[in-house]
Write a protein that holds these residues in place. Structure first.
Motif, short mmCIF file in Angstrom:
data_model
loop_
_atom_site.label_atom_id
_atom_site.label_comp_id
_atom_site.label_asym_id
_atom_site.label_seq_id
_atom_site.Cartn_x
_atom_site.Cartn_y
_atom_site.Cartn_z
N SER A 1 -0.12 -10.49 6.46
CA SER A 1 -0.13 -10.07 5.06
C SER A 1 0.62 -8.76 4.87
O SER A 1 1.35 -8.57 3.89
CB SER A 1 -1.58 -9.94 4.58
OG SER A 1 -1.64 -9.41 3.27
N GLU A 2 0.45 -7.83 5.79
CA GLU A 2 1.19 -6.57 5.72
C GLU A 2 2.68 -6.79 5.89
O GLU A 2 3.50 -6.19 5.19
CB GLU A 2 0.67 -5.59 6.77
CG GLU A 2 -0.72 -5.05 6.50
CD GLU A 2 -1.12 -3.97 7.49
OE1 GLU A 2 -0.40 -3.80 8.50
OE2 GLU A 2 -2.15 -3.32 7.27
N GLN B 1 4.77 -7.69 2.93
CA GLN B 1 5.00 -6.64 1.94
C GLN B 1 6.30 -5.88 2.22
O GLN B 1 6.64 -4.96 1.47
CB GLN B 1 3.83 -5.66 1.91
CG GLN B 1 2.52 -6.30 1.49
CD GLN B 1 1.38 -5.30 1.50
OE1 GLN B 1 1.48 -4.22 0.93
NE2 GLN B 1 0.29 -5.66 2.16
N PRO C 1 13.35 -8.69 -1.26
CA PRO C 1 11.97 -8.84 -0.76
C PRO C 1 11.84 -10.13 0.05
O PRO C 1 12.61 -11.08 -0.12
CB PRO C 1 11.13 -8.90 -2.04
CG PRO C 1 12.07 -9.44 -3.07
CD PRO C 1 13.44 -8.93 -2.71
N GLN D 1 7.90 -1.62 1.36
CA GLN D 1 7.82 -1.32 -0.06
C GLN D 1 6.73 -0.29 -0.34
O GLN D 1 6.84 0.52 -1.25
CB GLN D 1 7.56 -2.59 -0.86
CG GLN D 1 8.65 -3.66 -0.71
CD GLN D 1 8.38 -4.86 -1.58
OE1 GLN D 1 8.41 -4.78 -2.80
NE2 GLN D 1 8.12 -6.00 -0.95
N ASP D 2 5.66 -0.33 0.46
CA ASP D 2 4.56 0.62 0.36
C ASP D 2 4.77 1.68 1.44
O ASP D 2 4.81 1.37 2.63
CB ASP D 2 3.24 -0.13 0.58
CG ASP D 2 2.02 0.78 0.47
OD1 ASP D 2 2.19 2.02 0.44
OD2 ASP D 2 0.90 0.25 0.40
#
Length: 580
Positions: A367-368, A371, A394, A418-419
């Protein structure tokens, strides 16, 4: 991992209870916070109410995105920063009017401070002096104030070679509505003061509609040979450094047309970028790139205004080119408008693939990874060898990605978070094309549709903590010691994959975060920042290496011994006396 495997894991995530995402090494170590303490003084007297901050000293995303603690000095100038997470930091007193002698406006420790647990590191002290001030006014030849222009201060004590000053930049400020500027926190020294940009870089302002003046040195010289040197002493204010500028930079228009190279038909509604070129012959390179506020019309024609003298290239913007690519020949703007610039458009290359997770297949880790974004850098080839292109897309929900409109050249891919809190959480281990590793990038030609690209990434939650013990000598002034990791089996001084690098602090400690599980060469070497004399033979760097095994989510401790005398030149033996 196949794309189908990625889809299966992502669908599984959507039916799970809320997932606790994998923690970064710094987050896991948050409960073992350390302390950094010291004193901030001015001529031996404590300086109160100075905010002392931390800035990550990690390379490649280590420690980025964290909210770091800070502290204020008390009445005696003492500070204490608690709850410092595991990591490597630069300590910075925010005291803009004060400086460390020999440093700049915002003084900070030149060496990092490494926190490896709940330790207290005291004695990180700062002895400051009050900086000087340079102030004055900028007017044009009509006596009118020159507003919102940058005034720069540059050291006059370092040689630049032919043509001008080459010293470090010591500060700058913008003029206000009266044309007045004030540069504070200036180290004692000798300076030249100037307003306006070098002409070859002024296009980045003028094309966007900003006014630009020809670079002028105090008091009114257009060349460094006529500049008056300004001397600044500790804490002094040097005023009335008034500069009279001449005309603004002369500007011209550039017009041309975009045509489809295969059909000679005009290409409407595409955007452009402008490259400023420098150098000559095979050494000509783009010194910068800007997106133009310009699109081609229905006939493929375009016009760029406010272009100063210089050498340029116009290319199609990858974001607004509808899958096409192309560039003009290099052209010169000298003293008149330029017409007839032709941009030949061709179908750009396409590139697609997916990201595969190596090692731990935990759904929360996947999941990470999803991103992240994929960034492509293309170094041009052929007629576009002096140009480059960058695009970012992305990841799709299945871990795939697609690029279009790429110019011919060599493609290199990277992962970007992105984070910001995830920066460094994954390392790109290798790039593959149809199962074959591509360490030098992937070559593409116009119109190619390249599939089968696989980016193999690993979750990077290991840590290497180390101590370097130095023997047989001391470090030269200005030298730094670096520790880095490369895959086991790779030669020590090679340029291969770099999976972590850190500075060694004054105590010999270092920490490398965000390391994937695996076996590595730890290479510790001395970087001598003092330039050698021309013609002087440079010694091989002093270094040592050893193997380190990193386990997932664990801290690996290591001690390295660095022999500082390993490359010393042996003394010349005294010749034996000859017989009479």
């Amino acid at each position: 991992m196949s794309p189908a495997r990625l889809v299966t894991l992502v669908l599984a995530l959507s039916f799970c209870a809320p997932v606790c995402l994998a923690q970064s090494p710094a987050a896991r170590a948050a409960g073992k916070g350390g302390v950094i303490a010291g004193n901030v003084t001015v001529h031996g007297k404590g300086l109160p109410d100075v905010t002392v901050t931390l800035r990550s000293a990690g390379f490649g995303g280590q420690g980025q995105g964290q909210d770091l603690p800070q502290a204020k000095t008390d009445a005696e100038g003492h500070y204490r920063i608690g709850d410092v997470p595991l990591g490597s930091y630069y300590v910075t007193p925010v005291a803009p009017v004060y400086i460390v002698p020999g440093a700049g406006r915002l003084a900070f420790a030149s060496d990092p401070v490494v926190i490896t647990g709940g330790e207290t590191i005291d004695g990180i002290d700062f002895s400051l002096v009050r900086g000087g001030v340079v102030t004055g006014k900028v007017l044009d030849t009509g006596g009118r104030p020159v507003i919102e222009q940058t005034v720069s201060l540059q050291s006059a004590d370092q040689s630049a070679g032919p043509g001008g000053f080459g010293g470090f930049a010591a500060g700058g400020a913008r003029t206000d509505d009266r044309g007045i500027f004030r540069i504070y926190g200036v180290p004692a020294g000798r300076y030249v003061v100037s307003v306006g940009a070098q002409q070859r870089f002024s296009a980045y302002s003028t094309v966007m509609g900003q006014q630009a003046y020809k670079q002028t040195f105090y008091p009114d010289a257009t060349d460094t040979s006529g500049a008056t040197v300004v001397e600044v002493a500790e804490g002094d204010e040097v005023s009335h450094i008034d500069i009279t500028v001449g005309n603004t930079v002369e500007e011209y228009s550039v017009t041309g047309q975009v045509i489809d190279k295969s059909s000679n038909a005009p290409v409407p509604n595409v955007g452009f970028t402008l490259s400023v070129l420098a150098g000559g012959g095979n050494r000509q390179r783009a010194m910068g790139l800007m997106t133009l506020p310009v699109f081609s019309d229905g006939a493929g024609q375009f016009r760029v205004d406010n272009v100063p003298a210089g050498r340029y290239m116009i290319s199609l913007s990858p974001q607004t080119s509808n899958g096409m690519t192309g560039q003009s020949a290099a052209f010169d703007v000298i003293n008149q408008d330029v017409t007839g610039v032709v941009v030949q458009a061709v179908s750009g290359a396409g590139l697609s693939g997916f990201v595969a997770l190596d090692g731990n297949q935990d759904p929360s880790i996947l999941s990470e990874l999803l991103q992240f974004q994929v960034q492509v850098f293309v170094q041009g080839s052929g007629n576009a060898a002096n140009a480059a292109s960058v695009q970012t897309v992305p990841l799709n929900a299945d871990g795939s990605f697609q690029f279009a409109g790429l110019p011919a050249g060599t493609v290199r891919l990277s992962l970007m978070a992105q984070d910001s809190t995830l920066q460094g959480a994954f390392k790109l281990l290798r790039t593959e094309l149809n199962g074959v590793q591509q360490p030098r990038g992937i070559p593409v030609n116009s119109g190619d549709q390249v599939g089968g690209v696989r980016l193999v990434a690993a979750y990077a939650d290991g840590i290497v903590e180390g101590v370097v013990k130095m023997q047989n000598g001391t470090l030269a002034p200005g030298a730094r010691v670096l520790a880095r990791l490369t895959p086991a089996g790779q030669q020590g001084q090679g340029r291969g994959t770099n999976l972590g690098v850190a500075s060694v602090d004054s105590r010999g400690h270092f920490i490398i975060e965000n390391v994937p599980a695996g076996s590595y060469n730890l290479i510790v070497s001395v970087l001598n920042l003092q330039p050698g004399r021309r013609g002087q033979r440079q010694q091989q760097p002093v270094s040592t290496q050893q193997q380190v095994l990193v386990n997932e989510g664990q801290v690996s401790n290591v001690t390295a011994v660095l022999d500082l005398g390993q490359n010393q030149t042996p003394p010349t033996p005294t010749p034996a006396p000859t017989s009479p």
